[in-house]
Motif scaffolding. Structure first.
Motif, short mmCIF file in Angstrom:
data_model
loop_
_atom_site.label_atom_id
_atom_site.label_comp_id
_atom_site.label_asym_id
_atom_site.label_seq_id
_atom_site.Cartn_x
_atom_site.Cartn_y
_atom_site.Cartn_z
N GLY A 71 40.10 32.21 28.88
CA GLY A 71 38.69 32.51 28.66
C GLY A 71 37.84 32.46 29.93
O GLY A 71 36.69 32.89 29.90
N GLN A 72 38.38 31.97 31.04
CA GLN A 72 37.61 31.89 32.28
C GLN A 72 37.88 33.10 33.17
O GLN A 72 38.88 33.80 33.01
CB GLN A 72 37.96 30.63 33.06
N SER A 73 36.96 33.30 34.13
CA SER A 73 37.13 34.36 35.13
C SER A 73 36.67 33.82 36.47
O SER A 73 36.06 32.75 36.56
CB SER A 73 36.31 35.60 34.75
N VAL A 74 36.97 34.57 37.53
CA VAL A 74 36.58 34.18 38.88
C VAL A 74 36.17 35.42 39.65
O VAL A 74 36.67 36.52 39.40
CB VAL A 74 37.73 33.41 39.59
N ASN A 75 35.22 35.27 40.58
CA ASN A 75 34.81 36.36 41.46
C ASN A 75 35.83 36.50 42.57
O ASN A 75 36.25 35.50 43.16
CB ASN A 75 33.43 36.09 42.06
N ILE A 76 36.21 37.74 42.87
CA ILE A 76 37.22 37.98 43.89
C ILE A 76 36.62 38.66 45.11
O ILE A 76 35.60 39.34 45.02
CB ILE A 76 38.41 38.79 43.34
#
Length: 91
Positions: A71-76
């Motif tokens: 459910g999480q995301s990260v900026n790349i």
């Protein structure tokens, strides 16, 4: 890259270069989710009861390294955000 000629032409789409389990891959969005990373690393699930761990480093923003959960995301970044996706069976 996507290029369209003529009136209303769009600029070429820029892809972000990320590394998943040592393999260079391209991703169009500026963020990536836990689920997308699992799909890239394991296109076919290793087992129905498999669970996954996702760690990252060299990300964009305040959270430059850490672990993602479902459910999480990260900026790349445009280049060089690195992910390790591992699998384990439930015990």
């Amino acid at each position: 890259m996507i290029e369209v000629d003529g009136p209303g032409a769009r600029k070429p789409e820029r892809l972000n270069e990320i590394v998943v389990n040592g393999e260079l891959t391209a991703h169009a969005a500026h963020t990536i989710t836990f689920e997308e990373l699992v799909q890239i690393a394991f296109p076919e699930a290793p087992a129905p009861d498999a669970t996954f761990t996702v760690t990252f480093r060299n990300a964009q923003g305040r959270r430059r390294e850490g672990e993602l959960v479902d459910g999480q995301s990260v900026n790349i970044k445009k280049k060089g955000t690195t992910f390790d996706v591992t699998t384990t069976g439930k015990s």
